[in-house]
Design an enzyme around this catalytic site. Structure first.
Site, mmCIF file in Angstrom:
data_model
loop_
_atom_site.group_PDB
_atom_site.id
_atom_site.type_symbol
_atom_site.label_atom_id
_atom_site.label_comp_id
_atom_site.label_asym_id
_atom_site.label_seq_id
_atom_site.Cartn_x
_atom_site.Cartn_y
_atom_site.Cartn_z
ATOM 1 N N SER A 95 7.121 -15.771 30.859
ATOM 2 C CA SER A 95 5.703 -15.879 30.519
ATOM 3 C C SER A 95 5.189 -14.796 29.589
ATOM 4 O O SER A 95 4.037 -14.865 29.134
ATOM 5 C CB SER A 95 4.857 -15.896 31.800
ATOM 6 O OG SER A 95 5.022 -17.121 32.473
ATOM 7 N N GLY A 154 -0.285 -5.644 29.383
ATOM 8 C CA GLY A 154 1.083 -6.102 29.540
ATOM 9 C C GLY A 154 1.175 -7.541 29.955
ATOM 10 O O GLY A 154 0.179 -8.288 29.960
ATOM 11 N N GLY A 203 7.256 -11.909 33.075
ATOM 12 C CA GLY A 203 7.822 -13.231 32.849
ATOM 13 C C GLY A 203 8.871 -13.561 33.890
ATOM 14 O O GLY A 203 9.758 -12.736 34.159
#
Length: 461
Positions: A66, A304, A307
């Site tokens: 992600s 930030g 993922g």
């Protein structure tokens, strides 16, 4: 203080072994100020695949999951810079045949709602629409099957499907596939040589395989990646070095290292600026920008994204005031403990900044009545039941659908809800060494929600 490559190689190897992670890749960047040269190190340890034993190297590519969303958001903001759309543009003005389950949301959902995860569209829709260049068009055509989990703009809930929809916006506006747009608008101007969106691009390099399980039971995942239709939400593969090149652009007001203007300084700032609050502020950040999440590190503002794919976990943090970015790629389902240990050391040494205190059960945990929160909470492919078993409050999680099938998550997980504060509890999932927050809350309009894993799940019974 210069970045000590040997020291961080040692710490990466030690901490990766400590936390049972098969392999990891680390990149640390400090952007040069006032004409000084950048400092950058990239390191690797362990293996890419437990089955083959292939060593991890700094040139290996990993799924960044992600974190790809920030790349998709960056291209959207390029289109804003070009005047081809605006943050308040209704998506239906671009995708004329958009047909969501809620007619009002169909008409009113905007680019801003999608970028900030406030659309309310069920976020965990992983429909496989094939391998062709029309995968996003087909995905969006079926998005009307997804539930509307909360009223438009009423709260924040992490939304993969919203970013796939943004990918389709990019396609319609540019006339390119999302993959082509990413290559032409980001990968090429940033000079990235080990970044791609498709499996056949990753296969040009040594690539990491995901792993599931923990301890002695950890093993390679049954499949390598998610369907192509999930691309804009999480299918970029890259090295830590290439991720740092992307981060450097965001730390340099939108300019690549060679001086190429990639994004306006105004859009870079808007992406990092506060846009919406997060209902709980311990898991990721206290608020969200446009793509980035925002963290308060004891007075220092960091941005930030994390993922997670099938057995891979990646982490990216930028500390703009210090010009520092750190990228960590791993090939295990949960690496949050490794991230915490490693990033705490790196940012303390390089910037004298402390990360937020870890979410833990307090020594003087309060007594909280679970009765008001008992019941069933559900959304696409997830059922959360809050109940009392053997005199203790627990949360029973049942996952179904494509991701559950890929990860083999067929049995419900049951975890004790440990009180932390009023309406806030802690649970420790089976595959995690860390506690995660569970927050219960009610919207001003009366709807009740359980917030866990960055998702707002509505109470149904």
């Amino acid at each position: 203080m210069t970045i000590d490559s040997a020291h961080w190689q040692t710490r990466l190897a030690e901490l990766t072994k400590k936390h049972g992670v098969p392999g990891a890749q680390l990149g640390i960047l400090r952007v040069g100020r006032d004409g000084a040269e950048d400092e950058q190190v990239t390191l690797a340890t362990g293996v890419l695949h437990l089955g083959t034993g292939q060593p991890a190297t700094t040139d290996s590519v990993w799924q960044i999951g992600s974190i790809s969303k920030v790349w998709t958001a960056t291209v959207v903001m390029q289109l804003v810079d070009e005047g081809r759309l605006a943050l308040d543009t209704p998506v239906k003005e671009i995708i004329g045949d958009l047909d969501l389950r809620d007619p009002e949301v169909t008409e009113k959902v905007t680019i801003h709602h999608l970028l900030t995860h406030t659309s309310g569209i069920d976020g965990d829709v992983f429909t496989d629409t094939g391998r062709g260049d029309d995968v996003l068009e087909k995905y969006v055509a079926r998005l009307g099957e997804a539930a509307q989990n909360h009223p438009l703009g009423a709260t924040w809930s992490y939304c993969n499907s919203g970013y796939v929809l943004l990918g389709r916006v990019i396609e319609v506006v540019t006339g390119q596939t999302w993959d082509q747009a990413m290559r032409e608008r980001l990968f090429t101007p940033l000079g990235l040589t080990h970044t791609g969106t498709l499996p056949e691009e990753a296969m040009l390099h040594a690539l990491a395989m995901g792993h599931l399980g923990t301890g002695d039971e950890i093993a390679p995942a049954p499949v390598w990646g998610l369907p192509r239709s999930c691309g804009p939400a999480g299918l970029i593969t890259a090295t830590a070095a290439d991720v740092l090149a992307f981060a450097r652009m965001h730390l340099s007001d939108g300019v690549a290292k060679d001086g190429t203007r990639v994004l306006s300084a105004e859009s870079v700032a808007a992406m990092a600026d506060f846009q919406v609050d997060c209902p709980e502020k311990d898991l990721l950040g206290d608020s969200w920008g446009l793509g980035w999440f925002r963290c308060d590190w004891h007075g220092a503002r960091a941005i930030g994204h994390d993922g997670n794919t099938i057995g891979q976990a990646a982490f990216l943090r930028l500390l703009p005031e210090a010009g520092i970015a750190v990228s960590l790629n791993t090939n295990v389902a949960s690496a949050i403990a490794l991230y915490q240990d490693l990033f705490e050391e790196i940012f303390a040494e390089l910037a004298d900044v402390r990360l937020p205190d870890r979410f833990e059960i307090p020594d003087d945990a309060p007594e909280v009545d679970i009765t008001p929160f008992l019941g069933e909470y559900s959304r696409e492919s997830v059922l959360e039941e809050v109940l009392v078993l053997d005199g203790k409050p627990v949360m029973r999680t049942t996952v179904s659908g494509p991701v559950a099938e890929l990860e083999g998550a067929s049995e419900p997980e049951v975890h004790e809800l440990v009180p932390v504060a009023e309406a806030i509890f802690a649970v420790k999932p089976d595959k995690s060494a860390a506690y995660f927050p569970v927050r219960f809350y009610t919207l001003p309009t009366g709807e009740r929600y359980l917030h866990f894993g960055a998702r707002a799940t509505p109470k149904k019974a």
